[in-house]
Design an enzyme around this catalytic site. Structure first.
Site, PDB file in Angstrom:
ATOM      1  N   SER A 192       0.818  -1.209   0.000  1.00 22.30           N
ATOM      2  CA  SER A 192       0.000   0.000   0.000  1.00 22.30           C
ATOM      3  C   SER A 192       0.849   1.254   0.000  1.00 22.30           C
ATOM      4  O   SER A 192       0.454   2.277  -0.558  1.00 22.30           O
ATOM      5  CB  SER A 192      -0.926   0.016   1.217  1.00 22.30           C
ATOM      6  OG  SER A 192      -1.774  -1.103   1.173  1.00 22.30           O
ATOM      7  N   ALA A 223      -1.991  -9.123  -1.736  1.00 22.30           N
ATOM      8  CA  ALA A 223      -1.615  -8.296  -0.586  1.00 22.30           C
ATOM      9  C   ALA A 223      -2.286  -6.947  -0.703  1.00 22.30           C
ATOM     10  O   ALA A 223      -2.718  -6.546  -1.790  1.00 22.30           O
ATOM     11  CB  ALA A 223      -0.103  -8.135  -0.541  1.00 22.30           C
ATOM     12  N   CYS A 224      -2.345  -6.231   0.434  1.00 21.67           N
ATOM     13  CA  CYS A 224      -2.931  -4.907   0.388  1.00 21.67           C
ATOM     14  C   CYS A 224      -2.067  -4.028  -0.512  1.00 21.67           C
ATOM     15  O   CYS A 224      -0.872  -4.235  -0.570  1.00 21.67           O
ATOM     16  CB  CYS A 224      -3.067  -4.312   1.798  1.00 21.67           C
ATOM     17  SG  CYS A 224      -1.527  -3.810   2.556  1.00 21.67           S
ATOM     18  N   PRO A 225      -2.632  -3.111  -1.249  1.00 23.41           N
ATOM     19  CA  PRO A 225      -4.006  -2.611  -1.161  1.00 23.41           C
ATOM     20  C   PRO A 225      -5.000  -3.327  -2.063  1.00 23.41           C
ATOM     21  O   PRO A 225      -6.149  -2.916  -2.136  1.00 23.41           O
ATOM     22  CB  PRO A 225      -3.842  -1.171  -1.652  1.00 23.41           C
ATOM     23  CG  PRO A 225      -2.798  -1.274  -2.740  1.00 23.41           C
ATOM     24  CD  PRO A 225      -1.854  -2.360  -2.265  1.00 23.41           C
ATOM     25  N   ASP A 239      -5.040 -12.063   3.086  1.00 22.19           N
ATOM     26  CA  ASP A 239      -4.264 -11.038   3.791  1.00 22.19           C
ATOM     27  C   ASP A 239      -5.014 -10.667   5.076  1.00 22.19           C
ATOM     28  O   ASP A 239      -6.117 -10.139   5.027  1.00 22.19           O
ATOM     29  CB  ASP A 239      -4.122  -9.816   2.879  1.00 22.19           C
ATOM     30  CG  ASP A 239      -3.284  -8.715   3.514  1.00 22.19           C
ATOM     31  OD1 ASP A 239      -2.991  -8.821   4.719  1.00 22.19           O
ATOM     32  OD2 ASP A 239      -2.932  -7.768   2.798  1.00 22.19           O
TER      33      ASP A 239
END
Lengths: 382, 225
Positions: A82, B50-52, B77
């Site tokens: 992220s 996985a994030c995002p 996740d």
């Protein structure tokens, strides 16, 4: 995946330099609010704001006014995905010097900074390993080609490599007590290298493996120059907690005494029973020691406890003057201070204790997850 | 503490933070075997991402469904739990709950519509959640009709409530007695208002809309029965 050259990784080691060298760094932490409030990168010159990445899916325009116009911006998230996502958007706005934390807070939690504490007799050396993200402190005593590690962390390769660079063989791994906030690497490292793993027997009642019993007044010699590690039984944080005097000058106090606080007695569920032990250790047993001893604890709670080069230490006599935990003269008040209104428990502390007893064997990913967050071993770690 | 209360606390804790979920590990997670079938309109496979990405994909998916429909997000996740809750809070979509099955987290999200934020009720006979709770604990013979979607009902509902989703009410009206005392409930009072109007048109005589709805309910609940 396409990468642009407009944003770059920054390692936990590099971020540590900003903290220790007191260089300014602006952090945009894109984890969720709960995680940020719980635990984040801190430092005198570190400024951070929290905007969860899921609020930035449409872009970062809405928060540009909260980011300083000049200077480096480090985007931080739990793992790194992220932060790359957000760093890319920041870079697209035309900003230079956009970074993301490589490996995220997981990498931050695992980074160890070795700091030299002192030269010992006959060329020996004492090092402190500062786990800056979690507040854990490990030690290595090196003398004439031999080494001992104290309160070894899970990242055992760091200790192994460090000893190798110093041309030393690790002969002993010693734990001051059964840890509840982090997974010990002592046993694993000893097994790998054929070293001896020492643990206080009173903390080892339920362990499932062989260990060398670390009793009061035990002396462990490192190298042939007689660097002595003298054990002092000092219960209170756990019933087995044991401190060490290294080279007659350094008091490795484990989780009993910290620079700005004292250990909490509740993590094994027996706070009421251990209050008396804790008080006796701090107010009687340690009092008999030389005030000139340099205290080297197993944790720090606040980033302000980091001194020169990141070193965490204090003269014992000074702590008797300044440490609030050593200045509670009324016994009832002391009991209240160490049993009531304690900070939150360390993350997964029950499972961590079970792991350190050998009762459960989580995968390395699970171990990493269990250790996320601050250590919270002191009574003042709010 | 009653068992119903305990259950509801446990659910609340489980769904509040990812930390607790991890601490509770598998023991705190609802077993799938004795759970009501949860109806979903769209299933989104984000396993291994996985994030995002799970949230990015959920955002796109929710744009393709109608208000009121339920999206199931499957993710491995663990961070997705706190993040989906945060995202829902942020966007106003309704986070219903999460189930873990074989290491896969299944998050249920119901797409909100703008009307629900400001419910405009028209059915005149209403009672508050407190009044309903008093009647039920006083032993009144009152049927609690929950007109939310089965997924919403599954995660938490008034202990004695029966579930007929608003969209199925007309076809299943025969399951209800037209002279029975019926308290109609949904999340915020909007769908239950429509349900009351429908029931009135069908000749029901003793119906009330419960306000504000499940969002204001503090009494005993059941879930995933």
């Amino acid at each position: 995946m396409t990468t642009t050259a407009t944003y770059q990784p920054m390692t936990a080691k590099e971020v540590t330099r900003y903290v220790l060298d007191k260089q300014p760094l602006f952090i945009l932490d894109v984890r969720n609010e709960g995680d940020y409030n719980d635990w984040r990168i801190e430092g005198e010159t570190i400024e951070s704001i929290n905007v969860p990445y899921f609020e930035l899916l449409e872009g970062v325009e809405g928060i540009m006014d909260r980011i300083p116009a000049e200077g480096k911006v480090l985007v931080v998230c739990a793992k790194e995905g992220s932060s790359m996502f957000v760093a890319e958007q920041l870079a697209e706005t035309g900003r230079a010097e956009v970074f993301y934390l490589q490996g995220g807070m997981k990498a931050w939690s695992e980074y160890l900074e070795p700091v030299k504490v002192a030269d010992l007799k006959d060329g020996g050396e004492l090092y402190q390993f500062v786990r800056i993200g979690k507040g854990c402190l490990s030690y290595m005593v090196i003398s004439n080609g031999e080494a001992a590690t104290i309160d070894t962390l899970r990242m055992t390769d760091v200790f192994e490599q460090f000893a190798a660079e110093k041309g030393a063989t690790i002969k002993h791994t010693i734990d001051t007590h059964l840890h509840a906030d982090h997974i010990s690497g002592g046993r694993q490292l000893a097994e790998k290298l054929g070293a001896t793993y020492w643990l206080p027997p009173k903390d080892a009642g339920e362990v499932t493996f062989e260990y060398a019993a670390l009793n009061d007044a035990e002396e462990i010699t490192v190298g042939d120059t007689q660097i002595k590690i003298q054990a002092i039984y000092s219960p209170g944080h756990t019933i087995g907690s044991t401190s060490f005097v290294v080279d007659d000058r350094y008091l490795l106090s484990g989780d009993i005494l910290f620079v700005e606080s004292i250990g909490r007695p509740d993590l094994a569920g027996l706070a009421e029973d251990w209050v008396g032990d804790l008080r006796n250790t701090l107010y009687n047993r340690y009092k008999e020691l030389s005030e000139e001893l340099v205290v080297l604890p197993a944790h720090f709670g606040k980033i302000t406890e980091l001194g020169e080069g990141g070193k965490v230490s204090a003269r014992l006599g000074d702590l008797y003057q300044n440490n609030p935990g050593l200045n509670i003269h009324d016994e009832a008040e002391f009991r209240r201070a160490v049993t009531e209104n304690l900070p939150q428990h360390p993350n997964s502390y029950q499972q961590i204790r079970q792991t350190n007893m050998g009762k459960i064997a989580p995968t390395s990913d699970e171990q990493r997850e269990m250790e996320i967050g601050p250590n919270r071993c002191a009574i003042h770690d709010k | 503490m009653s068992s119903a209360k305990w259950k509801s606390d446990r659910t609340a804790a489980l769904f509040t933070t990812s930390k607790l979920l991890i601490v509770k590990n598998r023991k705190g997670i609802i077993p799938l075997t004795n759970q009501a079938q949860i109806q979903v309109d769209l299933t989104l496979d984000c396993k291994g991402l996985a994030c995002p990405m799970p949230i990015v994909k959920t955002k796109k998916a929710i744009e393709t469904v109608q208000a009121g429909q339920v999206v199931e997000l499957q993710a491995t996740d663990r961070g997705s739990l706190a993040d989906i809750q945060g995202w829902c809070k942020n966007t106003g979509h309704q986070y219903l709950g999460t189930i873990e099955e074989d290491g896969v987290l299944k998050h249920y999200i119901r797409k909100s519509n703008a009307d629900e934020v400001k419910p405009e009720t028209k059915f005149a006979v209403t009672m508050t959640t407190e009044e309903l709770q008093a009647k039920l604990s006083g032993g009144d013979a009152i049927t609690v009709l929950d007109v939310r979607e089965p997924a919403e009902y599954a995660f938490q509902h008034v202990a004695s409530a029966i579930n007929i989703p608003m969209g199925e009410l007309e076809g299943r009206i025969g399951e209800l007695k037209s002279d029975a005392a019926i308290a109609v409930i949904c999340r915020t009072g909007t769908r239950s208002d429509l349900a009351c109007q429908l029931l009135q048109d069908k000749g029901f005589t003793n119906i009330s809309n419960v306000l504000p709805g499940m969002t204001g309910w503090n009494g005993p609940t059941s879930k995933l029965n």
